[in-house]
Structure formats: structure tokens, C-alpha cells
Design a protein around this motif. Structure first.
Motif, PDB file in Angstrom:
ATOM      1  N   GLU A 171     -23.325  71.083  14.079  1.00  0.00           N
ATOM      2  CA  GLU A 171     -24.362  70.511  14.941  1.00  0.00           C
ATOM      3  C   GLU A 171     -24.791  69.132  14.464  1.00  0.00           C
ATOM      4  O   GLU A 171     -25.331  68.348  15.242  1.00  0.00           O
ATOM      5  CB  GLU A 171     -25.574  71.447  14.991  1.00  0.00           C
ATOM      6  N   SER A 172     -24.559  68.817  13.199  1.00  0.00           N
ATOM      7  CA  SER A 172     -24.929  67.493  12.702  1.00  0.00           C
ATOM      8  C   SER A 172     -23.930  66.427  13.140  1.00  0.00           C
ATOM      9  O   SER A 172     -24.242  65.235  13.115  1.00  0.00           O
ATOM     10  CB  SER A 172     -25.013  67.514  11.173  1.00  0.00           C
ATOM     11  N   ASP A 173     -22.738  66.844  13.541  1.00  0.00           N
ATOM     12  CA  ASP A 173     -21.701  65.890  13.940  1.00  0.00           C
ATOM     13  C   ASP A 173     -21.513  65.792  15.448  1.00  0.00           C
ATOM     14  O   ASP A 173     -21.109  64.749  15.957  1.00  0.00           O
ATOM     15  CB  ASP A 173     -20.359  66.274  13.305  1.00  0.00           C
ATOM     16  N   TYR A 174     -21.766  66.894  16.163  1.00  0.00           N
ATOM     17  CA  TYR A 174     -21.469  66.937  17.590  1.00  0.00           C
ATOM     18  C   TYR A 174     -22.657  67.465  18.385  1.00  0.00           C
ATOM     19  O   TYR A 174     -23.390  68.341  17.918  1.00  0.00           O
ATOM     20  CB  TYR A 174     -20.245  67.817  17.869  1.00  0.00           C
ATOM     21  N   SER A 175     -22.811  66.909  19.583  1.00  0.00           N
ATOM     22  CA  SER A 175     -23.748  67.454  20.567  1.00  0.00           C
ATOM     23  C   SER A 175     -22.943  68.179  21.628  1.00  0.00           C
ATOM     24  O   SER A 175     -21.776  67.852  21.875  1.00  0.00           O
ATOM     25  CB  SER A 175     -24.578  66.340  21.205  1.00  0.00           C
ATOM     26  N   MET A 176     -23.583  69.145  22.280  1.00  0.00           N
ATOM     27  CA  MET A 176     -22.852  70.004  23.202  1.00  0.00           C
ATOM     28  C   MET A 176     -23.654  70.236  24.471  1.00  0.00           C
ATOM     29  O   MET A 176     -24.885  70.332  24.440  1.00  0.00           O
ATOM     30  CB  MET A 176     -22.555  71.339  22.523  1.00  0.00           C
ATOM     31  N   VAL A 177     -22.946  70.316  25.589  1.00  0.00           N
ATOM     32  CA  VAL A 177     -23.542  70.764  26.847  1.00  0.00           C
ATOM     33  C   VAL A 177     -22.665  71.847  27.435  1.00  0.00           C
ATOM     34  O   VAL A 177     -21.447  71.849  27.252  1.00  0.00           O
ATOM     35  CB  VAL A 177     -23.722  69.617  27.868  1.00  0.00           C
ATOM     36  N   PHE A 178     -23.291  72.783  28.138  1.00  0.00           N
ATOM     37  CA  PHE A 178     -22.547  73.770  28.900  1.00  0.00           C
ATOM     38  C   PHE A 178     -22.174  73.171  30.249  1.00  0.00           C
ATOM     39  O   PHE A 178     -22.965  72.458  30.867  1.00  0.00           O
ATOM     40  CB  PHE A 178     -23.387  75.030  29.119  1.00  0.00           C
ATOM     41  N   THR A 179     -20.967  73.480  30.707  1.00  0.00           N
ATOM     42  CA  THR A 179     -20.522  73.007  32.016  1.00  0.00           C
ATOM     43  C   THR A 179     -20.102  74.199  32.866  1.00  0.00           C
ATOM     44  O   THR A 179     -19.836  75.292  32.351  1.00  0.00           O
ATOM     45  CB  THR A 179     -19.344  72.032  31.888  1.00  0.00           C
ATOM     46  N   ALA A 180     -20.036  73.959  34.170  1.00  0.00           N
ATOM     47  CA  ALA A 180     -19.714  75.063  35.081  1.00  0.00           C
ATOM     48  C   ALA A 180     -18.327  75.628  34.807  1.00  0.00           C
ATOM     49  O   ALA A 180     -18.098  76.829  34.951  1.00  0.00           O
ATOM     50  CB  ALA A 180     -19.811  74.583  36.526  1.00  0.00           C
ATOM     51  N   ASN A 181     -17.411  74.781  34.399  1.00  0.00           N
ATOM     52  CA  ASN A 181     -16.043  75.208  34.126  1.00  0.00           C
ATOM     53  C   ASN A 181     -15.316  74.070  33.416  1.00  0.00           C
ATOM     54  O   ASN A 181     -15.918  73.031  33.108  1.00  0.00           O
ATOM     55  CB  ASN A 181     -15.316  75.619  35.418  1.00  0.00           C
ATOM     56  N   ARG A 182     -14.042  74.249  33.190  1.00  0.00           N
ATOM     57  CA  ARG A 182     -13.224  73.242  32.510  1.00  0.00           C
ATOM     58  C   ARG A 182     -13.147  71.951  33.320  1.00  0.00           C
ATOM     59  O   ARG A 182     -13.259  70.848  32.778  1.00  0.00           O
ATOM     60  CB  ARG A 182     -11.828  73.826  32.292  1.00  0.00           C
ATOM     61  N   THR A 183     -12.958  72.076  34.632  1.00  0.00           N
ATOM     62  CA  THR A 183     -12.854  70.898  35.488  1.00  0.00           C
ATOM     63  C   THR A 183     -14.124  70.060  35.432  1.00  0.00           C
ATOM     64  O   THR A 183     -14.070  68.826  35.373  1.00  0.00           O
ATOM     65  CB  THR A 183     -12.553  71.323  36.933  1.00  0.00           C
ATOM     66  N   SER A 184     -15.275  70.709  35.443  1.00  0.00           N
ATOM     67  CA  SER A 184     -16.553  69.993  35.383  1.00  0.00           C
ATOM     68  C   SER A 184     -16.668  69.188  34.095  1.00  0.00           C
ATOM     69  O   SER A 184     -17.174  68.060  34.099  1.00  0.00           O
ATOM     70  CB  SER A 184     -17.717  70.980  35.488  1.00  0.00           C
ATOM     71  N   ALA A 185     -16.206  69.767  32.979  1.00  0.00           N
ATOM     72  CA  ALA A 185     -16.281  69.063  31.700  1.00  0.00           C
ATOM     73  C   ALA A 185     -15.432  67.799  31.718  1.00  0.00           C
ATOM     74  O   ALA A 185     -15.855  66.731  31.262  1.00  0.00           O
ATOM     75  CB  ALA A 185     -15.841  69.998  30.568  1.00  0.00           C
ATOM     76  N   PHE A 186     -14.224  67.897  32.253  1.00  0.00           N
ATOM     77  CA  PHE A 186     -13.351  66.724  32.336  1.00  0.00           C
ATOM     78  C   PHE A 186     -13.968  65.647  33.228  1.00  0.00           C
ATOM     79  O   PHE A 186     -13.908  64.452  32.911  1.00  0.00           O
ATOM     80  CB  PHE A 186     -11.979  67.133  32.871  1.00  0.00           C
ATOM     81  N   LYS A 187     -14.536  66.061  34.337  1.00  0.00           N
ATOM     82  CA  LYS A 187     -15.108  65.086  35.269  1.00  0.00           C
ATOM     83  C   LYS A 187     -16.348  64.419  34.676  1.00  0.00           C
ATOM     84  O   LYS A 187     -16.590  63.225  34.899  1.00  0.00           O
ATOM     85  CB  LYS A 187     -15.459  65.754  36.593  1.00  0.00           C
ATOM     86  N   LEU A 188     -17.140  65.149  33.923  1.00  0.00           N
ATOM     87  CA  LEU A 188     -18.317  64.566  33.276  1.00  0.00           C
ATOM     88  C   LEU A 188     -17.917  63.434  32.333  1.00  0.00           C
ATOM     89  O   LEU A 188     -18.566  62.386  32.289  1.00  0.00           O
ATOM     90  CB  LEU A 188     -19.090  65.646  32.518  1.00  0.00           C
TER      91      LEU A 188
ATOM     92  N   ALA B 238      -8.159  70.180  36.438  1.00  0.00           N
ATOM     93  CA  ALA B 238      -9.146  69.461  35.631  1.00  0.00           C
ATOM     94  C   ALA B 238      -8.684  68.052  35.319  1.00  0.00           C
ATOM     95  O   ALA B 238      -9.456  67.084  35.413  1.00  0.00           O
ATOM     96  CB  ALA B 238      -9.412  70.234  34.331  1.00  0.00           C
ATOM     97  N   VAL B 239      -7.420  67.897  34.955  1.00  0.00           N
ATOM     98  CA  VAL B 239      -6.892  66.575  34.618  1.00  0.00           C
ATOM     99  C   VAL B 239      -6.823  65.691  35.853  1.00  0.00           C
ATOM    100  O   VAL B 239      -7.154  64.501  35.803  1.00  0.00           O
ATOM    101  CB  VAL B 239      -5.509  66.710  33.955  1.00  0.00           C
ATOM    102  N   GLU B 240      -6.399  66.264  36.981  1.00  0.00           N
ATOM    103  CA  GLU B 240      -6.346  65.479  38.216  1.00  0.00           C
ATOM    104  C   GLU B 240      -7.737  65.005  38.612  1.00  0.00           C
ATOM    105  O   GLU B 240      -7.912  63.878  39.087  1.00  0.00           O
ATOM    106  CB  GLU B 240      -5.736  66.317  39.345  1.00  0.00           C
ATOM    107  N   SER B 241      -8.736  65.845  38.423  1.00  0.00           N
ATOM    108  CA  SER B 241     -10.110  65.449  38.721  1.00  0.00           C
ATOM    109  C   SER B 241     -10.542  64.290  37.832  1.00  0.00           C
ATOM    110  O   SER B 241     -11.184  63.337  38.297  1.00  0.00           O
ATOM    111  CB  SER B 241     -11.044  66.648  38.533  1.00  0.00           C
TER     112      SER B 241
END
Length: 651
Positions: free
Chosen positions: A190-207, A230-233
Motif C-alpha cells: 500500500e505504500s507503493d501503489y494505490s488501487m481502485v475497484f473497477t466494474a471489470n477488466r475492460t473498465s480498468a483498461f479504459k480508465l 479490453a485491449v480494443e477498448s
């Protein structure tokens, strides 16, 4: 004396390349090991032993002549006697995932990491639910009844990714506990990375695509041998923001990365200080099972690229040998599903290195979600006095307005022990009123990797007074450890590959029934497989048809589309016969969101082995595929389908 960094790098290399000897190695050999030659010996011996032990000098031309499950298992054990050492996985499967045996279901259609066990989910529904003994098939006469309402769900929100990463947002104690458990499981600090939950894998890539500074770092380079939504998005969103998208190529016939082309795209001929762009790198293909050298990440970083690691195809404990502290990618994406063989819906996790957050651009997009206790949804229903149907319709409308599908929703259980009310940390606020959820607090316990006791508990490192819950599937793989899980998958996938290649059409001059794309029998291949079945006319059987026929045999398969294939000069004649235009022929398929594209590639059937897969699963797939040796098999199945008052097999 070697530096700690160099020592860790060596351990990562050895562990990821050859985590354990597969054969009876003498003590003297073990002491000599840790050298490249010994690792090569293990790999070579593995391939040779597989070839010599799996139905040696045998070709099967009739599915009725296949050896039985018992006979095949004996051949399997001759090749891989160490498989017996993985019996703890079978114990867990019998006790926690007994629905797979009751339903006779071979679940081979998705890859990734589950959170909860089936037994846990049943007991959350009813604490008096009987134990895992399989004596009551009537319990499963209506599976939907046992999962009629989620124990927690996700709520969608529109927000600024950069602001969310820097300052966080309204976060329940439940969500904080979930984050801690996942980061602990993935060995992410947690000291190195921040995290968010996403609806799915595609949402994470698009964000990432919507927030990455493509104005100053204009290139996007991806490494995928298959077509990914996800990659196409990500590519589409990036190009709209001015990015120049590029893709690695994969050399025919083994589909290895075309090294010289990728290096030319990564390496800058001019020394420049500014960032070149974003390098998106999957650790291995979730379709073909090909593993890619970590060297490419180092090359990218040394040449001014930001790196995004796609860890969605990782095995349950693969992060233990990833060497995150050495490679330190700027972004990491992974995903989790609910229950293996029961509910693959889930959520994604986007990790961003804290030093990289300031470089992101402000953007507003959907895809970020909160983990919400189910009690909140129940209260909304009570307060509004709406029916369940109205509540469902309202929820669905909200998802559609956000451009998301209800299939992206996720639900899961909390532990059914000591009831507590969630207490928010100082500085947090919440609009959730009077939420009652069940949780438990336990003293920290030490757990060594490889230990396998049932029931399994993970190492509790929660703060005093913090909410904790039980992700039993994560606990189970923590107890099994990387070595056991990796070895088991290695034995099963290589037996399957070898056995499929033993199937040949009769009277066809040794023409094989199955063509496998990517790695075949190989020590370090992943537990995924891409293949096509060819009929006696040497024409490929439609992958969607294979999937539907497999489903009738209670075997869940999937399909994919291989692309970015490079044909060297000596294979130039293969190009026209192998590549097809997606959507251009009756035997081609396209994901719904990609129908407008005209790309060339290969439509394939895919199978993936999760950590709970057993020998019977792989044997059943082999026996199913062998039925295509019968030239009339497909027509017989069409007739049978019609006879059951079903018009046709839709393809």
C-alpha cells in the motif's frame, strides 16, 4: 558479495523458470542445480518423458478405441508420478466445490482467481446448511435459489481517476478490508501503489486510456496474440485522444513474439528524456498459454516507456514469483471472479504506482465501483416499498445509463461469525445508514507457503478493530502454494496437449484431428490451450459449434480470435490458407462489439485449466474431441438436437 537486489533477481528468475524439479533428482544434482544448464536439463527431460510416457507410438483413429479413464490415468501417473503430491487440491475440491462432481461439470471456459468457495456461499445463505458431503443432489435442483440475493454487491460511480487515486473517496470498512486482503494476496504494498475497484477488466483498461498523458507520451504498444475486448477498448479510447497505437507480432507457426520487430518498436534510436508512451504487457497469453520473457519489461523501462502489466491471466499464486519490487510497473491490472464453476462474474482491480499518479490527466469516466454491503440494497428496497422486480429493473436501468452491463455485477459473502457494525476510520464519511453486516476478528496466524490443512485460514494482518471477512478460495491457494499449483497445472495441460496430438483421421495419411496453436508440450507453458478441430475433408469445424456441442456434454469451453500473426518467408504459402477475415466466412466469428472490424486471424476453440481442475476434466475434454473422428458425428448431433424439439444448433 552480491547485492540484495541481484540476489532477489536471481531467485525470481530461478523460481519463475523452474520452481521445482519434476523428477527424482539426487541430492548431488540438487546442489549442482541453480545453474542454467540444470534448468535446461529439467525442461528437456520433462518434454522427453512426456513423449515417451503418454501413449508412446500410438495413434487413435476411432473414438471407441480410446482407453478408459482409469487406464489413461495410469499412463498419466507413469509420466508424472508427482501428481499424487497434489492430492490436497482434490481434497479441497471434494469438500468446498462438490457441486462440480454433483453436476458432472468440467469448467474450462475461463481463467483467473476466485474469491469464495461454493460451500462457503451455501453456508452464508443458510448457516444450518449441511456440510460438504455430496449425499443430497436435491439441494441443487434449483441453483438460483441458493444465490437468490447477494451478500454484497458493487455500486457504479462516475469520477476522476486521478483524484480518486490521490485522495480516495467514500470507502466503507468492508471495502478497505477487501483492498487489504487483495493487496496482501498479490504481494503489493500500500505504500507503493494505490488501487481502485473497477466494474471489470475492460473498465480498468479504459480508465488508464482515458487518463494517460498521450499528448506528451504519444505511443501505445500492446503485446497480445489474441483479440481482447479490453485491449480494443483501450486502443479505441487512446486513438481518440491522439495516441499512436502499435501491436507486437507473433511468428508462425509457434506464435512466439517476433523479437526483432518488438525491439525496434521499443528501443529509441535517439536519446530523449521524455516518456515515449505506454507499453501494455501480459505476462502470458490467456488463450494460447504462451509465456513471455520478463526481459521485455526491462527493455521498455530502459527506453523511456511506462509499463502496464496485465495480470488477469495469472495463476492463483503467480505473483509470488513476479518480482514486483524489481520490475515496479507503473500500472497493474488484475481481476477476480466469484465462485469457480458457479459464478464467474466479478470485478477488476487497477493498481497505479504512487509516483506515476501525478502524471495522469484529469478525466471523467465510468468504470470505478464501490463494494457495497447488500444490506444497503435491502434498505433501499424497504424504504421505497418497491417490489423485487421493480428494484431489479431500476438497478438495470442505472447500469444501462452508465454504459455497463448487469453481467459485470459482483456479489459475495461475508463471514458468518461475530456480528459487528462497520466503524469508519477517522476522516471518512459514509451515507450508508444502519448497516449490519457479519464479520469476524481473529488473531494473526503464521502460514507457510505449501502448508495444506483444511479448513484453510490466511495470515491475518488486520488492524485492531478493523473489519475482516473470509475469502476462502484465496485462503486455499495461499495454503497450497505456488509450487503445488504450478506443477499440477503443468502435468495436466501437457498431458492434454500430448493426448490431443495422438488423434488422427482414419485413411487420411496421418492427418491430425486437432491443430494446436502456440506452445505444445513445454515445461513452462501456461494452463491455457488454443486449438481447432478439422474434419475428414481437412476443413476446420466452427469453434462456436464445438463450444455448443461441448456444452451438451457438460464441458464448458470458450473461443477466441488469434491475430497479429507474422509469416516468415519460408511459411509464406501458409498465409492464405491459415488466415481468414473475421466475419468474412461462415466459419468465422466476431465478438459483438468488434463486428465492424475487418482483421485477419484464426478463430479458435480455447480451454483453460483452473487450480481446481483434475485429471477427469482433461480426460473428458480429450474424449469429447475424439468423437469428431466419426465423420458423421456433427450430423448425428444435429439430428439429436432436432429430435429433442430444438430446431437447430445456432452458430
Amino acid at each position: 558479495m552480491p547485492s540484495p537486489r541481484l540476489k532477489e533477481a536471481s531467485q525470481v528468475f530461478l523460481y519463475s523458470c523452474c520452481p521445482t524439479p519434476l523428477f527424482n533428482v539426487t541430492e548431488s544434482q540438487k546442489t549442482v542445480s541453480k545453474s542454467g544448464s540444470t534448468s535446461s536439463d529439467w525442461r528437456r527431460d520433462f518434454v522427453q518423458t512426456t513423449a515417451a510416457s503418454i501413449f508412446p507410438n500410438t495413434r487413435f483413429t476411432n473414438h471407441e478405441t480410446l482407453p478408459s479413464l482409469e487406464e489413461s490415468f495410469l499412463e498419466f501417473i507413469k509420466a508424472y508420478p508427482q501428481y499424487y503430491e497434489t492430492h490436497q487440491v482434490d481434497d479441497i475440491r471434494d469438500q468446498e466445490y462438490y457441486h462440480l462432481s454433483l453436476s458432472n461439470h468440467a469448467c474450462l471456459d475461463y481463467i483467473g482467481i476466485g474469491l469464495f468457495s461454493f460451500d462457503q456461499l451455501q453456508k452464508q445463505k443458510d448457516p444450518q446448511f449441511p456440510s460438504s458431503s455430496c449425499s443430497s443432489p436435491s439441494l441443487f435442483s434449483s441453483p438460483s435459489q441458493s444465490l437468490s440475493f447477494p451478500f454484497f454487491s458493487i455500486s457504479y460511480k462516475t469520477g476522476n481517476l486521478k483524484v480518486q487515486l490521490l485522495h480516495g473517496g467514500q470507502e466503507s470498512e468492508l471495502e478497505s478490508s477487501m483492498k487489504r486482503r487483495i493487496m496482501e494476496f498479490l504481494n503489493i504494498s500500500e505504500s507503493d501503489y494505490s488501487m481502485v475497484f473497477t466494474a471489470n477488466r475492460t473498465s480498468a483498461f479504459k480508465l488508464v486510456a482515458d487518463s494517460y498523458p498521450f499528448k506528451t507520451s504519444s505511443k501505445l504498444l500492446t503485446v497480445y496474440d489474441y483479440e481482447s475486448e479490453a485491449v480494443e477498448s483501450m486502443i479505441n479510447s487512446s486513438e481518440k485522444r491522439g495516441a499512436h497505437a502499435m501491436s507486437a507480432e507473433f511468428s508462425w507457426p509457434r506464435l512466439r513474439i517476433h523479437s526483432s520487430k518488438l525491439r525496434n518498436m521499443l528501443v529509441s534510436k535517439k536519446k530523449q528524456k521524455k516518456k515515449r508512451g505506454l507499453f501494455v504487457f501480459p505476462l502470458h497469453s490467456r488463450v494460447t498459454g504462451a509465456r513471455y520473457p520478463y526481459l521485455w519489461m526491462n527493455v521498455a523501462q530502459e527506453n523511456g516507456w511506462d509499463v502496464l502489466i496485465d495480470a488477469c491471466a495469472l495463476g492463483p499464486k503467480d505473483m509470488d514469483c513476479f518480482g514486483l519490487s524489481l520490475l515496479r510497473p507503473d500500472f497493474l491490472i488484475c481481476s477476480f471472479y466469484k465462485v469457480f464453476g458457479e459464478n464467474p462474474s466479478g470485478f477488476g482491480c487497477l493498481f497505479v504506482k504512487k509516483s506515476a499518479i501525478s502524471n495522469l490527466e484529469d478525466s471523467t469516466s465510468t468504470g470505478i465501483v464501490n463494494i457495497v454491503p447488500a444490506k444497503e440494497l435491502l434498505q433501499l428496497a424497504d424504504e421505497s416499498s418497491v417490489t423485487d422486480l421493480e428494484l431489479e429493473q431500476t438497478t438495470q436501468f442505472g447500469l444501462e445509463e452508465a454504459g455497463l452491463s448487469s453481467s459485470s455485477s459482483f456479489s459475495g459473502p461475508l463471514s458468518n461469525q461475530t456480528p459487528r457494525s462497520p466503524k469508519l476510520e477517522q476522516g471518512e464519511s459514509s451515507n450508508i445508514q444502519n448497516i449490519e453486516i457479519t464479520a469476524r476478528l481473529e488473531e494473526p496466524q503464521n502460514l507457510e507457503m505449501g502448508k495444506s490443512e483444511i479448513p484453510v485460514e490466511h495470515d491475518k494482518r488486520t488492524r485492531a478493530g478493523a473489519l475482516d471477512f473470509e475469502c476462502r478460495s484465496l485462503d486455499q491457494v495461499d495454503s497450497l502454494g505456488l509450487i503445488m499449483i504450478t506443477n499440477r497445472a503443468r502435468y495436466l495441460i501437457n498431458w492434454l496437449v500430448s493426448s490431443l496430438l495422438k488423434l488422427e483421421h482414419p485413411n487420411a495419411e496421418g492427418f491430425r484431428l486437432v491443430k494446436i496453436y502456440g506452445p505444445k508440450v513445454k515445461f513452462d507453458r501456461g494452463p491455457a490451450l488454443a486449438f481447432n478441430i478439422f474434419d475428414w475433408k481437412r476443413e476446420p469445424v466452427e469453434p462456436v459449434l464445438v463450444q455448443k456441442l461441448a456444452d451438451r456434454s457438460n464441458i464448458s469451453l470458450s473461443y477466441g480470435f488469434l491475430h497479429h500473426i507474422h509469416f516468415p518467408d519460408k511459411y509464406a504459402e501458409d498465409k492464405n490458407s491459415v488466415l481468414k477475415t473475421r466475419g468474412g466466412g461462415s466459419n468465422q466469428i466476431a465478438p459483438n462489439n468488434l463486428k465492424g472490424k475487418c482483421d485477419q486471424g484464426i478463430s479458435v476453440v480455447t480451454a483453460a485449466l483452473g487450480f481446481l481442475a483434475n485429471f477427469e476434466d482433461t480426460y473428458r475434454l480429450w474424449a469429447f474431441v475424439a468423437q469428431f473422428l466419426d465423420a458423421d458425428f456433427v450430423e448425428k448431433e444435429r439430428w439429436r438436437y432436432t429430435a429433442l424439439n430444438q430446431n437447430t444448433i445456432e452458430v
